[in-house]
Motif scaffolding. Structure first.
Motif, PDB file in Angstrom:
ATOM      1  N   GLY A 174      -2.650  -5.344  -7.540  1.00  0.00           N
ATOM      2  CA  GLY A 174      -2.891  -4.182  -6.686  1.00  0.00           C
ATOM      3  C   GLY A 174      -1.637  -3.615  -6.047  1.00  0.00           C
ATOM      4  O   GLY A 174      -1.729  -2.864  -5.072  1.00  0.00           O
ATOM      5  N   TYR A 175      -0.484  -3.951  -6.578  1.00  0.00           N
ATOM      6  CA  TYR A 175       0.762  -3.438  -6.015  1.00  0.00           C
ATOM      7  C   TYR A 175       1.020  -2.018  -6.503  1.00  0.00           C
ATOM      8  O   TYR A 175       0.923  -1.731  -7.698  1.00  0.00           O
ATOM      9  N   GLU A 223      -6.292  -8.808   3.539  1.00  0.00           N
ATOM     10  CA  GLU A 223      -7.183  -7.662   3.717  1.00  0.00           C
ATOM     11  C   GLU A 223      -8.253  -7.948   4.751  1.00  0.00           C
ATOM     12  O   GLU A 223      -8.761  -7.046   5.413  1.00  0.00           O
ATOM     13  N   LEU A 225      -1.808   4.579  -3.255  1.00  0.00           N
ATOM     14  CA  LEU A 225      -2.428   3.385  -2.668  1.00  0.00           C
ATOM     15  C   LEU A 225      -3.836   3.701  -2.174  1.00  0.00           C
ATOM     16  O   LEU A 225      -4.778   2.922  -2.388  1.00  0.00           O
ATOM     17  N   GLU A 241      -7.154   1.847  -3.653  1.00  0.00           N
ATOM     18  CA  GLU A 241      -7.996   1.006  -2.794  1.00  0.00           C
ATOM     19  C   GLU A 241      -9.369   1.615  -2.561  1.00  0.00           C
ATOM     20  O   GLU A 241     -10.372   0.896  -2.494  1.00  0.00           O
ATOM     21  N   SER A 242      -9.439   2.924  -2.420  1.00  0.00           N
ATOM     22  CA  SER A 242     -10.743   3.557  -2.182  1.00  0.00           C
ATOM     23  C   SER A 242     -11.640   3.418  -3.410  1.00  0.00           C
ATOM     24  O   SER A 242     -12.859   3.235  -3.291  1.00  0.00           O
ATOM     25  N   ARG A 251     -11.422   0.864  -5.579  1.00  0.00           N
ATOM     26  CA  ARG A 251     -11.802  -0.547  -5.609  1.00  0.00           C
ATOM     27  C   ARG A 251     -12.903  -0.856  -4.609  1.00  0.00           C
ATOM     28  O   ARG A 251     -13.814  -1.654  -4.874  1.00  0.00           O
ATOM     29  N   PRO A 306       1.719   0.405   4.346  1.00  0.00           N
ATOM     30  CA  PRO A 306       0.715   0.003   3.354  1.00  0.00           C
ATOM     31  C   PRO A 306      -0.351  -0.932   3.895  1.00  0.00           C
ATOM     32  O   PRO A 306      -1.532  -0.800   3.558  1.00  0.00           O
ATOM     33  N   TYR A 307       0.037  -1.885   4.740  1.00  0.00           N
ATOM     34  CA  TYR A 307      -0.974  -2.823   5.251  1.00  0.00           C
ATOM     35  C   TYR A 307      -1.931  -2.121   6.207  1.00  0.00           C
ATOM     36  O   TYR A 307      -3.140  -2.365   6.191  1.00  0.00           O
ATOM     37  N   LYS A 340      -4.452  -0.237   4.180  1.00  0.00           N
ATOM     38  CA  LYS A 340      -5.486  -1.103   3.614  1.00  0.00           C
ATOM     39  C   LYS A 340      -6.516  -1.512   4.669  1.00  0.00           C
ATOM     40  O   LYS A 340      -7.719  -1.543   4.393  1.00  0.00           O
ATOM     41  N   LEU A 364      -8.769   1.475   5.438  1.00  0.00           N
ATOM     42  CA  LEU A 364      -9.740   1.717   4.360  1.00  0.00           C
ATOM     43  C   LEU A 364     -10.807   0.632   4.341  1.00  0.00           C
ATOM     44  O   LEU A 364     -11.979   0.911   4.044  1.00  0.00           O
ATOM     45  N   GLY A 365     -10.439  -0.597   4.672  1.00  0.00           N
ATOM     46  CA  GLY A 365     -11.426  -1.670   4.744  1.00  0.00           C
ATOM     47  C   GLY A 365     -12.478  -1.391   5.800  1.00  0.00           C
ATOM     48  O   GLY A 365     -13.678  -1.662   5.604  1.00  0.00           O
TER      49      GLY A 365
END
Length: 872
Positions: free
Chosen positions: A309-310, A377, A487, A491-492, A494, A517-518, A521, A524-525
């Protein structure tokens, strides 16, 4: 004889209670024993060095939750005789030996234990001693006495009368004999200047006095003792004024614990958030690396697993690969940036790429992780670092490289590691230290590595702090918009929430996360959890664990000055001129400190964003959303809260500003501040006095602001003092103004000088205006006319300045300038020059100039009148 507040205060409490009778004296001595037990336990545990199993942390974790003195004694014994004992600082051997060495009757320690045993026996408590004892036993017996007398029994006056001398003698023996009470103790408090206030608690604290003079040390505030290094004792609590000394007393709840003063009997809730994680060894980090070297591509390495996922960060990857491929320069390469920004991920990706080359520059890549938090995550999770100390780094290298001589007598792991840095391990070697800032004494470790590394071997470190920049630092900032967009899309998809995210929301997400980036994530989580596009600001505000993981360590490493500035910027999250921040912190009532240095540290620690204005190239600073939310939370409990709130009121007067407003420059913000202050000053003159230091600082950096200051002081207060201030501001503007700007300002200064009866100042200002290279003949003539009129008025009033040597010199300077341009002067101009000559007593030249004027205009009455006056 005074021993210092650490012991004097409790001794005074005991002496006072002794006057109330034997029972009160006995209970005071019992408190004294508890106090000494806790101080000794806290001090001994502080002597433990960091280790992977976190023995010191685990003991402290239990102590802040301990509700009985017996628990303290148990933990003291555990530290002295259990697995933790292997990790005592070598300089603490005498302290440990005092408590653990078994001694016979000839020793003072035996006598002290015997005395406490006699107290126990007198109170009906069984206490058998052998031929040898360890001093630590005295605390076990004392705890039994405490539980029998204060916890479960009623001691009579007769018993107290008998045992008090024995108990007092035992306490005195311990305090007088322990090595722990023969070293200096002090409370350290870092001032805004970066220097420390050293408040002596016990003994000669001169080894700590250098902290009063240096700004280089970075130690948290608190109680310390000196053991050839600073040893922090976090479980003994005090303040710079040493008003009281408190010790943990259990009752741990909601990340706080009770702290009790055995001196004043006061109790307070104290922050216990440092001990919220579970004790014991934690699971390893996901990026710890393998425990053995394996073939990776065409090199041997123990790299962590490849990332999933990078999202590629092409420019940064290319820069790092290029630098790692270069083995003839830059032996130490660093990746710096905020926590979770992608330093470790970038390193892993680049290293796999380098090892896959047909001829990689390194035969061996050694990966060592000091990471203590994994940013997953599901949220930040504490983990066990692979290496913590300098010794750990050396031992980990030995474990990976398995040198044949490692089992030989006299083998030194550190010496072997140093040799590998110089000569490589079976060929050119790259050493990687991930999360470098979390090793113990990182500055010392960095100097150690820097001293021994030699090319073609290299070292790559990842760190949040730019203090360890090495020979080639690569700063990792937020993702570019394209990278962040990739990104979000990845992620969206996934998470199955792509349909919830519109273009505007994605743009808001990128902007508010600053491309982190973190943070993206995590945001989005949360959207996935709630199945709706929640505003980023709301998510970040509620993510306490995220904020702590990203910023707590960095914030704790800041100087007090940098913390103060950071909290101010967080309190009002806009882009403000750096100059405005510096000026606000100069307001009356603020302690002076190096604001520019504080801002520089915030930049080095990646806690602020910086943008240069296209209008004036001035720097504007702002704080990303996540950092701002963290800062606001810290502000609530900060000692700086009241001061920051006052600073914020003034900062707001500069007006709100977004990133896109930066290109307007600083001056419009200053004008807004001046308008706001003018409004306040119209109601209260004090408002102007309070604001002047701030405005003057701004003007010293943006001289145009002096002109607004002139208007402000004259409008607010038209007295002589205001005019003098206005003159000073005009003069300061003129010191740096460009030539075309000066003409009108010199004339304005001349007017102010005239209004304050400053004749010499007026003549000087007028002459300077006349001497400007931009002044044309007409301008010079008008100034000459004004000078002549002013001299006539002064002489008519018989004012001495009209004949002063200084005025004559100034007039001659104007004459000289006009003489050089005589061919350009009109008849009127000639008449004015002639009058200047007459005012400096040069009648002959005045006549000549007047004649020149009549030749140019025979009808000019001024020249004719002057010639008649001169008898021509």
């Amino acid at each position: 004889m005074s021993q210092g507040p650490l012991l004097d205060r409790i001794n005074a409490r005991v002496a006072l209670d002794k006057q109330e009778g034997d029972i009160a004296y006995f209970h005071a001595l019992s408190l004294h024993v508890e106090y000494v037990t806790k101080v000794v336990t806290a001090g001994v545990i502080a002597c433990l060095r960091d280790d992977a199993d976190r023995h010191r942390y685990s003991l402290e974790h239990r102590l802040v939750r301990a509700n009985a003195i017996g628990d303290w004694v148990e933990l003291l014994n555990g530290a002295l005789t259990g697995p933790a004992a292997h990790f005592f600082d070598p300089n603490a051997r005498s302290i440990v030996r005092d408590l653990t060495e078994r001694v016979g009757e000839e020793e003072w320690r035996y006598a002290a234990v015997r005395g406490m045993s006699d107290v126990a026996i007198a109170l009906g408590i069984s206490s058998d001693l052998g031929s040898k004892v360890a001093l630590r036993q005295i605390f076990q017996i004392a705890a039994a006495v405490r539980n029998k007398t204060r916890g479960h029994g009623a001691t009579t006056s007769k018993q107290c009368s008998h045992v008090c001398p024995l108990l007092a003698s035992a306490i005195d023996s311990v305090v007088g004999g322990l090595q722990l009470f023969k070293i200096p103790w002090a409370h350290l408090h870092r001032n805004l200047s970066g220097k420390y206030r050293v408040s002596p608690l016990f003994g000669d604290t001169s080894p700590l006095d250098y902290l009063k003079r240096t700004r280089d040390a970075t130690l948290p505030n608190g109680v310390y003792f000196w053991l050839d290094r600073h040893v922090h004792v976090p479980l003994i609590l005090s303040d710079p004024d040493l008003l009281d000394i408190l010790l943990p007393n259990g009752n741990y709840r909601e990340s706080t614990f009770e702290a009790l003063s055995y001196i004043t009997n006061e109790s307070k809730r104290q922050d216990g958030s440092a001990w919220t994680n579970p004790p014991g060894r934690l699971p390893p980090s996901e990026t710890e690396g393998l425990r053995t070297l394996e073939q990776v591509g065409n090199a041997f390495a123990n790299l962590p697993p490849r990332l999933t996922g990078y999202v590629p960060r092409t420019s940064l990857e290319s820069a790092l690969r290029k630098e790692l491929m270069t083995t003839d320069r830059h032996p130490i390469v660093s990746l710096t940036g905020r926590g979770g920004i992608g330093k470790t991920s970038l390193a892993i990706v680049a290293l796999y790429a380098v090892t896959q080359l047909d001829q990689p520059p390194y035969d061996v890549v050694v990966w060592m992780s000091a990471r203590d938090i994994d940013l997953l995550e599901s949220g930040p999770k504490p983990v066990s670092p692979r290496v913590v100390t300098q010794q750990d780094i050396a031992r980990a290298t030995v474990a990976l490289l398995e040198p044949s001589e490692r089992s030989e007598a006299g083998f030194q792991a550190e010496g072997y590691f140093q040799d590998c840095l110089r000569n490589g391990a079976a060929g050119p070697t790259l050493f990687v230290l991930d999360n470098f800032e979390t090793v113990e004494n990182p500055s010392d470790v960095f100097r150690w590595i820097d001293t021994h590394i030699r090319l073609p071997n290299k070292v790559l470190i990842t760190t949040r702090f730019r203090d360890f920049a090495g020979d080639y630092p690569i700063h990792i900032g937020g993702m570019t918009d394209d990278e962040a967009q990739a990104l979000i899309d990845q992620e969206s998809t996934r998470l199955g929430i792509a349909h919830l995210l519109g273009t505007a929301y994605k743009e808001d997400l990128i902007r508010e996360s600053d491309g982190h980036p973190y943070v993206i994530k995590i945001l989005l989580g949360q959207v996935a959890n709630e199945q709706r596009a929640v505003k980023p600001k709301r998510i970040v505000a509620s993510a306490d664990h995220l904020l702590t993981a990203l910023f707590e360590r960095t914030y704790g490493s800041l100087t007090p000055a940098a913390q103060r500035v950071f909290l101010l910027l967080c309190s009002w999250r806009v882009f403000v001129p750096e100059l405005a921040v510096e000026a606000v912190l100069l307001r009356p009532g603020n302690e002076r400190f190096d604001v520019a240095g504080a801002l520089d540290q915030l930049r080095r620690f990646s806690l602020v964003e910086e943008v240069a204005s296209a209008a004036d190239n001035m720097s504007f600073v702002g704080v990303p959303l996540a950092a701002a939310m963290y800062g606001r939370r810290k502000l609530d409990a900060s000692q700086f809260k009241a001061a920051v709130e006052e600073d914020r009121k003034l900062l707001i007067e500069f007006g709100a500003g977004k990133r896109e407003d930066v290109d307007r420059g600083v001056y419009p913000r200053i004008e807004q501040l001046v308008r706001a202050i003018a409004l306040k000053a119209s109601a209260s003159a004090d408002a102007l006095e309070d604001a002047l230091p701030v405005l003057e600082y701004l003007a010293s950096n943006v001289p145009r602001a002096y002109l607004r200051l002139v208007d402000l002081v004259l409008e607010t207060d038209g007295d002589a003092q205001a005019a003098e201030r206005a003159k000073t501001y005009l003069q300061r503007f003129l010191e740096t103004a460009d030539t075309p700007e000066k003409h009108d300002i010199w004339l304005r200064l001349a007017d102010l000088c005239r209004s304050t009866s400053d004749s010499v100042g007026e003549v000087h200002a007028l002459s300077e205006a006349a001497l400007l290279p931009t002044a044309d003949p007409e301008d010079i003539g008008d100034i000459a006319n004004r000078l002549n009129s002013r001299i006539r008025e002064l002489r008519g009033g018989r004012i001495e300045d009209a004949w002063s040597a200084e005025v004559l010199v100034l007039l001659r300077r104007v004459i000289e300038a006009m003489e050089k341009r005589i061919n350009d002067l009109s008849a009127l101009g000639c008449s004015r020059l002639a009058w200047l000559h007459l005012n400096v007593q040069n009648e002959d030249r005045a006549r000549e100039i007047a004649l020149i004027g009549t030749r140019r205009d025979p009808t000019n009455e001024h020249c004719q009148n002057l010639l008649r006056r001169l008898g021509t």
